[in-house]
Design a protein around this motif. Structure first.
Motif, PDB file in Angstrom:
ATOM      1  N   THR A   1      -8.504  -2.133  -5.441  1.00 21.35           N
ATOM      2  CA  THR A   1      -9.080  -1.721  -6.742  1.00 21.35           C
ATOM      3  C   THR A   1      -9.234  -2.989  -7.503  1.00 21.35           C
ATOM      4  OG1 THR A   1      -7.645   0.204  -6.851  1.00 21.35           O
ATOM      5  CG2 THR A   1      -8.609  -0.492  -8.683  1.00 21.35           C
TER       6      THR A   1
ATOM      7  N   LEU B   1       1.498   3.020  -3.535  1.00 20.99           N
ATOM      8  CA  LEU B   1       0.406   3.267  -4.412  1.00 20.99           C
ATOM      9  C   LEU B   1      -0.057   4.591  -4.123  1.00 20.99           C
ATOM     10  CD1 LEU B   1      -1.754   0.014  -3.687  1.00 20.99           C
ATOM     11  CD2 LEU B   1      -0.142   0.386  -5.574  1.00 20.99           C
ATOM     12  N   THR B   2      -0.682   5.348  -4.933  1.00 22.46           N
ATOM     13  CA  THR B   2      -1.379   6.714  -5.178  1.00 22.46           C
ATOM     14  C   THR B   2      -2.802   6.507  -5.362  1.00 22.46           C
ATOM     15  OG1 THR B   2       0.674   7.673  -5.678  1.00 22.46           O
ATOM     16  CG2 THR B   2      -1.337   9.051  -5.967  1.00 22.46           C
ATOM     17  N   TYR B   3      -3.517   7.154  -4.464  1.00 24.51           N
ATOM     18  CA  TYR B   3      -4.750   7.127  -4.882  1.00 24.51           C
ATOM     19  C   TYR B   3      -5.349   8.220  -5.760  1.00 24.51           C
ATOM     20  CZ  TYR B   3      -9.863   7.451  -3.528  1.00 24.51           C
ATOM     21  OH  TYR B   3     -11.435   7.558  -3.542  1.00 24.51           O
TER      22      TYR B   3
ATOM     23  N   GLU C   1       0.678  -1.153  -0.073  1.00 22.79           N
ATOM     24  CA  GLU C   1      -0.021   0.013  -0.051  1.00 22.79           C
ATOM     25  C   GLU C   1       0.958   1.223  -0.107  1.00 22.79           C
ATOM     26  OE1 GLU C   1      -2.658  -0.216   3.156  1.00 22.79           O
ATOM     27  OE2 GLU C   1      -3.706  -1.978   2.467  1.00 22.79           O
TER      28      GLU C   1
ATOM     29  N   THR D   1       2.797   4.314  -7.704  1.00 17.21           N
ATOM     30  CA  THR D   1       2.970   5.676  -7.494  1.00 17.21           C
ATOM     31  C   THR D   1       4.248   5.978  -8.650  1.00 17.21           C
ATOM     32  OG1 THR D   1       2.723   5.742  -5.300  1.00 17.21           O
ATOM     33  CG2 THR D   1       4.243   7.553  -6.176  1.00 17.21           C
TER      34      THR D   1
ATOM     35  N   GLY E   1      -3.752  -1.287  -7.167  1.00 13.76           N
ATOM     36  CA  GLY E   1      -3.659  -1.869  -5.698  1.00 13.76           C
ATOM     37  C   GLY E   1      -4.722  -3.062  -5.703  1.00 13.76           C
TER      38      GLY E   1
ATOM     39  N   TRP F   1      -6.333   2.849  -6.615  1.00 18.97           N
ATOM     40  CA  TRP F   1      -5.070   3.249  -6.477  1.00 18.97           C
ATOM     41  C   TRP F   1      -4.140   2.728  -7.548  1.00 18.97           C
ATOM     42  CZ3 TRP F   1      -8.864   1.798  -2.677  1.00 18.97           C
ATOM     43  CH2 TRP F   1      -8.826   2.551  -1.627  1.00 18.97           C
TER      44      TRP F   1
END
Length: 358
Positions: A113, A59-61, A56, A75, A110, A72
Protein backbone atom coordinates in the motif's frame (compact mmCIF):
# COMPACT_ATOMS: atom_id res chain seq x y z
CA UNK A 1 3.17 13.42 28.09
CA UNK A 2 0.08 13.82 25.92
CA UNK A 3 -0.48 10.07 25.76
CA UNK A 4 -0.75 9.77 29.52
CA UNK A 5 -3.14 12.71 29.73
CA UNK A 6 -5.38 11.18 27.05
CA UNK A 7 -5.29 7.81 28.79
CA UNK A 8 -6.27 9.43 32.10
CA UNK A 9 -9.16 11.15 30.35
CA UNK A 10 -10.29 7.87 28.78
CA UNK A 11 -10.24 6.35 32.28
CA UNK A 12 -12.46 9.23 33.41
CA UNK A 13 -14.90 8.33 30.63
CA UNK A 14 -14.97 4.71 31.77
CA UNK A 15 -12.41 3.18 29.40
CA UNK A 16 -10.07 0.88 31.33
CA UNK A 17 -6.35 0.62 30.61
CA UNK A 18 -6.74 -3.10 29.88
CA UNK A 19 -9.19 -2.25 27.08
CA UNK A 20 -6.66 -0.05 25.24
CA UNK A 21 -4.09 -1.21 22.69
CA UNK A 22 -1.43 1.27 21.65
CA UNK A 23 -0.14 0.67 18.11
CA UNK A 24 3.12 2.43 17.28
CA UNK A 25 2.75 3.59 13.66
CA UNK A 26 6.16 3.95 11.92
CA UNK A 27 4.97 3.28 8.36
CA UNK A 28 8.02 1.75 6.69
CA UNK A 29 10.55 3.61 8.83
CA UNK A 30 13.04 1.75 10.95
CA UNK A 31 12.18 2.49 14.57
CA UNK A 32 14.74 0.89 16.89
CA UNK A 33 13.96 3.35 19.70
CA UNK A 34 10.17 3.14 19.52
CA UNK A 35 9.83 1.90 23.10
CA UNK A 36 11.87 4.83 24.39
CA UNK A 37 9.67 7.25 22.44
CA UNK A 38 6.51 5.83 24.03
CA UNK A 39 8.07 5.60 27.47
CA UNK A 40 7.88 2.93 30.18
CA UNK A 41 5.07 4.64 32.11
CA UNK A 42 2.66 4.37 29.18
CA UNK A 43 3.84 0.89 28.21
CA UNK A 44 3.29 -0.33 31.78
CA UNK A 45 -0.35 0.72 31.60
CA UNK A 46 -1.56 -0.53 28.20
CA UNK A 47 -0.85 -3.31 25.73
CA UNK A 48 1.63 -1.92 23.20
CA UNK A 49 2.68 -3.23 19.78
CA UNK A 50 4.80 -1.91 16.91
CA UNK A 51 3.29 -2.03 13.44
CA UNK A 52 5.36 -3.97 10.90
CA UNK A 53 4.41 -3.08 7.33
CA UNK A 54 6.28 -6.13 6.00
CA UNK A 55 4.36 -8.67 8.13
CA UNK A 56 1.57 -9.61 5.71
CA UNK A 57 -0.08 -11.92 8.23
CA UNK A 58 -0.76 -8.92 10.50
CA UNK A 59 -2.65 -7.01 7.79
CA UNK A 60 -6.29 -6.87 6.66
CA UNK A 61 -7.30 -5.99 3.10
CA UNK A 62 -9.89 -3.19 2.88
CA UNK A 63 -10.26 -2.62 -0.86
CA UNK A 64 -8.90 -0.11 -3.36
CA UNK A 65 -8.94 3.70 -3.29
CA UNK A 66 -10.30 5.72 -6.21
CA UNK A 67 -6.65 6.38 -7.16
CA UNK A 68 -6.03 2.63 -7.48
CA UNK A 69 -4.13 2.07 -4.24
CA UNK A 70 -4.91 -1.36 -2.70
CA UNK A 71 -5.27 -0.86 1.04
CA UNK A 72 -3.87 -3.27 3.61
CA UNK A 73 -3.99 -2.03 7.22
CA UNK A 74 -2.85 -3.46 10.54
CA UNK A 75 -5.53 -5.92 11.72
CA UNK A 76 -5.39 -4.66 15.32
CA UNK A 77 -6.43 -1.23 14.04
CA UNK A 78 -9.11 -2.58 11.72
CA UNK A 79 -10.75 -4.69 14.43
CA UNK A 80 -10.71 -2.05 17.16
CA UNK A 81 -14.02 -0.69 18.44
CA UNK A 82 -12.69 2.87 18.26
CA UNK A 83 -9.58 4.19 16.50
CA UNK A 84 -7.93 7.29 18.00
CA UNK A 85 -4.75 8.55 16.37
CA UNK A 86 -2.11 10.80 17.96
CA UNK A 87 0.42 12.61 15.76
CA UNK A 88 2.10 15.88 14.85
CA UNK A 89 1.89 18.48 12.11
CA UNK A 90 4.96 19.77 10.25
CA UNK A 91 5.91 19.97 6.54
CA UNK A 92 6.52 16.77 4.58
CA UNK A 93 7.00 15.93 0.90
CA UNK A 94 4.65 13.02 0.24
CA UNK A 95 1.63 14.13 2.23
CA UNK A 96 2.51 17.82 2.03
CA UNK A 97 2.33 17.83 5.82
CA UNK A 98 2.64 15.27 8.57
CA UNK A 99 -0.49 14.59 10.60
CA UNK A 100 -4.11 13.83 9.78
CA UNK A 101 -4.77 10.69 7.74
CA UNK A 102 -1.08 9.83 7.43
CA UNK A 103 -1.60 7.96 10.69
CA UNK A 104 -3.18 5.17 8.60
CA UNK A 105 -1.26 5.51 5.32
CA UNK A 106 1.64 5.12 5.66
CA UNK A 107 1.48 4.81 9.49
CA UNK A 108 -0.17 1.39 9.90
CA UNK A 109 -0.47 0.36 6.25
CA UNK A 110 1.17 -2.56 4.49
CA UNK A 111 4.30 -2.20 2.40
CA UNK A 112 2.47 -2.75 -0.90
CA UNK A 113 0.00 0.00 0.00
CA UNK A 114 2.81 2.41 0.91
CA UNK A 115 4.67 1.67 -2.31
CA UNK A 116 1.61 2.26 -4.49
CA UNK A 117 0.88 5.58 -2.80
CA UNK A 118 4.49 6.77 -2.89
CA UNK A 119 4.80 5.95 -6.59
CA UNK A 120 2.42 8.89 -7.13
CA UNK A 121 5.39 11.27 -6.83
CA UNK A 122 5.80 10.80 -10.59
CA UNK A 123 2.85 13.18 -10.98
CA UNK A 124 4.28 16.57 -11.98
CA UNK A 125 2.99 18.31 -8.82
CA UNK A 126 5.54 19.30 -6.16
CA UNK A 127 3.44 18.18 -3.18
CA UNK A 128 5.46 19.86 -0.41
CA UNK A 129 3.17 22.02 1.74
CA UNK A 130 -0.02 21.08 -0.16
CA UNK A 131 -3.10 19.43 1.34
CA UNK A 132 -6.32 19.71 -0.70
CA UNK A 133 -4.23 20.13 -3.86
CA UNK A 134 -2.13 17.08 -3.05
CA UNK A 135 -3.15 13.87 -4.83
CA UNK A 136 -0.99 11.76 -2.51
CA UNK A 137 -2.57 13.18 0.66
CA UNK A 138 -6.09 12.74 -0.75
CA UNK A 139 -5.23 9.09 -1.41
CA UNK A 140 -3.95 8.74 2.16
CA UNK A 141 -7.12 10.30 3.53
CA UNK A 142 -9.32 8.00 1.47
CA UNK A 143 -7.44 5.03 2.91
CA UNK A 144 -7.92 6.44 6.40
CA UNK A 145 -11.68 6.66 5.79
CA UNK A 146 -11.67 3.04 4.64
CA UNK A 147 -9.91 2.10 7.90
CA UNK A 148 -12.50 4.09 9.91
CA UNK A 149 -10.07 6.37 11.70
CA UNK A 150 -12.61 7.77 14.16
CA UNK A 151 -10.67 10.66 15.68
CA UNK A 152 -7.27 12.29 15.47
CA UNK A 153 -5.33 14.41 17.93
CA UNK A 154 -2.46 16.33 16.30
CA UNK A 155 0.06 18.57 17.98
CA UNK A 156 1.38 21.43 15.89
CA UNK A 157 5.13 21.78 16.51
CA UNK A 158 7.64 24.48 15.67
CA UNK A 159 11.22 23.92 14.54
CA UNK A 160 12.67 23.38 18.04
CA UNK A 161 10.42 21.20 18.08
CA UNK A 162 8.03 22.45 20.75
CA UNK A 163 4.25 22.05 20.88
CA UNK A 164 2.54 25.25 19.75
CA UNK A 165 -1.08 24.12 19.62
CA UNK A 166 -3.27 21.01 19.69
CA UNK A 167 -6.06 20.10 17.26
CA UNK A 168 -8.56 17.27 17.63
CA UNK A 169 -11.61 15.82 15.89
CA UNK A 170 -12.27 14.46 12.41
CA UNK A 171 -8.82 13.80 10.97
CA UNK A 172 -9.33 15.99 7.89
CA UNK A 173 -11.09 18.87 9.63
CA UNK A 174 -8.62 19.15 12.49
CA UNK A 175 -5.70 18.93 10.07
CA UNK A 176 -7.00 21.73 7.82
CA UNK A 177 -7.86 23.82 10.88
CA UNK A 178 -4.20 23.61 11.88
CA UNK A 179 -3.03 24.64 8.40
CA UNK A 180 -5.48 27.54 8.24
CA UNK A 181 -4.55 28.48 11.80
CA UNK A 182 -0.90 28.64 12.85
CA UNK A 183 0.86 25.96 10.77
CA UNK A 184 1.56 27.99 7.64
CA UNK A 185 2.48 31.01 9.74
CA UNK A 186 5.08 28.95 11.65
CA UNK A 187 6.53 26.92 8.80
CA UNK A 188 6.21 29.14 5.73
CA UNK A 189 7.74 32.44 4.62
CA UNK A 190 5.53 34.76 2.57
CA UNK A 191 7.82 35.64 -0.34
CA UNK A 192 7.81 36.17 -4.08
CA UNK A 193 9.66 33.60 -6.19
CA UNK A 194 13.29 34.67 -6.54
CA UNK A 195 15.73 34.66 -9.44
CA UNK A 196 18.35 33.04 -7.21
CA UNK A 197 17.60 30.86 -4.17
CA UNK A 198 20.41 29.87 -1.80
CA UNK A 199 20.01 27.11 0.78
CA UNK A 200 22.10 25.21 3.28
CA UNK A 201 20.60 21.90 4.50
CA UNK A 202 21.64 22.23 8.13
CA UNK A 203 24.01 20.50 10.54
CA UNK A 204 23.62 16.74 10.51
CA UNK A 205 22.41 16.69 6.90
CA UNK A 206 25.41 18.01 5.00
CA UNK A 207 27.84 15.09 5.20
CA UNK A 208 26.22 13.27 2.28
CA UNK A 209 24.51 14.72 -0.77
CA UNK A 210 21.49 12.41 -0.53
CA UNK A 211 20.86 13.45 3.08
CA UNK A 212 20.57 17.10 2.07
CA UNK A 213 17.82 16.75 -0.55
CA UNK A 214 14.65 15.87 1.36
CA UNK A 215 12.26 18.86 1.71
CA UNK A 216 15.11 21.36 1.25
CA UNK A 217 15.42 21.06 -2.52
CA UNK A 218 11.64 20.84 -3.07
CA UNK A 219 11.27 24.04 -1.02
CA UNK A 220 13.97 25.65 -3.17
CA UNK A 221 11.97 24.85 -6.32
CA UNK A 222 8.89 26.52 -4.85
CA UNK A 223 10.93 29.60 -3.93
CA UNK A 224 12.55 30.00 -7.34
CA UNK A 225 11.17 31.34 -10.63
CA UNK A 226 10.81 28.77 -13.42
CA UNK A 227 13.96 30.10 -15.09
CA UNK A 228 15.70 30.68 -11.77
CA UNK A 229 18.92 29.36 -10.27
CA UNK A 230 19.29 27.40 -7.03
CA UNK A 231 22.58 27.41 -5.10
CA UNK A 232 22.90 24.41 -2.80
CA UNK A 233 25.76 24.80 -0.31
CA UNK A 234 27.07 21.97 1.91
CA UNK A 235 30.24 20.01 2.59
CA UNK A 236 29.19 16.55 1.24
CA UNK A 237 32.48 15.38 2.75
CA UNK A 238 31.20 11.81 2.66
CA UNK A 239 30.26 12.04 -1.01
CA UNK A 240 27.00 10.86 -2.54
CA UNK A 241 25.59 8.63 0.23
CA UNK A 242 26.60 6.54 3.26
CA UNK A 243 27.80 3.05 2.39
CA UNK A 244 25.09 1.05 4.10
CA UNK A 245 22.92 -1.83 2.96
CA UNK A 246 19.66 -1.43 4.89
CA UNK A 247 16.29 -1.89 3.20
CA UNK A 248 15.99 1.89 2.69
CA UNK A 249 19.66 2.47 1.90
CA UNK A 250 20.74 5.15 -0.58
CA UNK A 251 24.23 3.67 -0.82
CA UNK A 252 23.91 2.11 -4.28
CA UNK A 253 21.60 4.67 -5.90
CA UNK A 254 24.01 7.01 -7.68
CA UNK A 255 24.05 5.39 -11.12
CA UNK A 256 20.27 5.28 -11.52
CA UNK A 257 20.00 8.87 -10.24
CA UNK A 258 22.32 9.91 -13.06
CA UNK A 259 19.91 8.38 -15.59
CA UNK A 260 17.20 10.93 -14.73
CA UNK A 261 13.50 10.79 -13.91
CA UNK A 262 12.32 8.69 -16.90
CA UNK A 263 14.54 5.77 -15.93
CA UNK A 264 13.86 6.22 -12.22
CA UNK A 265 10.12 6.08 -12.93
CA UNK A 266 10.61 2.95 -15.05
CA UNK A 267 12.49 1.22 -12.23
CA UNK A 268 9.83 2.28 -9.73
CA UNK A 269 6.86 1.06 -11.74
CA UNK A 270 8.62 -2.26 -12.29
CA UNK A 271 9.35 -2.39 -8.52
CA UNK A 272 13.00 -3.01 -9.24
CA UNK A 273 13.90 -0.49 -6.52
CA UNK A 274 12.72 0.49 -3.05
CA UNK A 275 9.93 2.94 -3.86
CA UNK A 276 10.03 4.72 -0.52
CA UNK A 277 13.71 5.57 -1.01
CA UNK A 278 13.32 6.39 -4.67
CA UNK A 279 10.19 8.49 -4.25
CA UNK A 280 12.38 10.96 -2.34
CA UNK A 281 15.28 10.75 -4.80
CA UNK A 282 12.87 11.11 -7.74
CA UNK A 283 11.53 14.46 -6.51
CA UNK A 284 15.10 15.72 -5.97
CA UNK A 285 16.14 14.65 -9.49
CA UNK A 286 13.05 16.33 -10.89
CA UNK A 287 14.09 19.66 -9.35
CA UNK A 288 17.52 19.30 -10.99
CA UNK A 289 15.71 18.90 -14.32
CA UNK A 290 13.33 21.83 -13.76
CA UNK A 291 15.81 24.35 -12.36
CA UNK A 292 19.47 25.19 -12.87
CA UNK A 293 21.12 24.06 -9.63
CA UNK A 294 24.66 25.03 -8.67
CA UNK A 295 26.34 22.81 -6.09
CA UNK A 296 28.85 24.26 -3.63
CA UNK A 297 30.70 21.46 -1.85
CA UNK A 298 34.02 19.69 -1.28
CA UNK A 299 32.94 16.05 -1.55
CA UNK A 300 31.55 15.93 -5.11
CA UNK A 301 33.81 16.72 -8.08
CA UNK A 302 32.53 18.82 -11.03
CA UNK A 303 32.32 15.90 -13.47
CA UNK A 304 30.36 13.76 -11.01
CA UNK A 305 28.03 16.68 -10.24
CA UNK A 306 27.36 17.22 -13.95
CA UNK A 307 26.43 13.55 -14.35
CA UNK A 308 24.07 13.86 -11.36
CA UNK A 309 22.23 16.72 -13.06
CA UNK A 310 23.78 19.83 -11.51
CA UNK A 311 24.40 22.86 -13.70
CA UNK A 312 27.76 23.64 -12.12
CA UNK A 313 29.86 22.56 -9.13
CA UNK A 314 32.50 24.49 -7.23
CA UNK A 315 34.04 24.49 -3.74
CA UNK A 316 33.72 28.31 -3.65
CA UNK A 317 30.48 30.04 -2.71
CA UNK A 318 31.75 33.30 -4.24
CA UNK A 319 32.35 31.48 -7.51
CA UNK A 320 28.84 29.99 -7.37
CA UNK A 321 27.20 33.35 -6.73
CA UNK A 322 29.21 34.98 -9.52
CA UNK A 323 28.07 32.25 -11.90
CA UNK A 324 24.43 32.66 -10.82
CA UNK A 325 24.57 36.44 -11.28
CA UNK A 326 26.15 35.95 -14.68
CA UNK A 327 23.21 33.73 -15.61
CA UNK A 328 20.46 35.92 -14.13
CA UNK A 329 21.90 39.45 -14.04
CA UNK A 330 23.17 41.82 -11.36
CA UNK A 331 19.64 43.04 -10.59
CA UNK A 332 18.48 39.52 -9.65
CA UNK A 333 16.28 38.96 -6.62
CA UNK A 334 17.95 36.62 -4.13
CA UNK A 335 16.31 34.46 -1.44
CA UNK A 336 18.39 32.82 1.29
CA UNK A 337 17.33 29.86 3.45
CA UNK A 338 20.17 29.12 5.85
CA UNK A 339 19.18 26.77 8.64
CA UNK A 340 20.47 28.13 11.97
CA UNK A 341 22.80 26.01 14.06
CA UNK A 342 20.44 23.78 16.06
CA UNK A 343 20.18 24.14 19.81
CA UNK A 344 19.26 20.44 20.01
CA UNK A 345 19.63 17.33 17.86
CA UNK A 346 15.86 17.27 17.39
CA UNK A 347 15.76 20.70 15.72
CA UNK A 348 13.84 20.56 12.43
CA UNK A 349 14.27 24.12 11.14
CA UNK A 350 15.38 22.62 7.81
CA UNK A 351 11.70 21.87 7.11
CA UNK A 352 10.88 25.57 6.70
CA UNK A 353 9.71 26.57 3.24
CA UNK A 354 8.27 29.37 1.06
CA UNK A 355 4.56 30.12 1.34
CA UNK A 356 2.06 28.17 -0.71
CA UNK A 357 -1.67 27.62 -0.45
CA UNK A 358 -3.68 24.57 -1.44
Amino acid sequence: GLGLKLLDYLNHLGVRDEDVTLVYAPGSHDSPSWKEKIGPELMDRVRTIRHDCFDEKSLTYLGVTSRSTPVWVNTEVVEADFRLGIGEISPNVHGGWCGGGKMILPGVAGWDTIQQNHYMVVNEVNTLGLADGNHMRLDMEEAARMAHLDMKVDVLVDSNPQIVDVYAGDFVKEHRAALDGKAREIWMTDMASADIYVFYPGDGSEQYLTSSFFIRIEAAEIGTKEDGVIIMALSAAGGWAPDNKGKHSTGDTEELFKEGTPEIARAMVRKEVNIRTWSMLYTARRVLERRKVILVCDGIDPEQAKELGFEYCTPSFDDAMARALEMKGDDSTIAVNLVPRPTASTNVAWRKMPWRQG
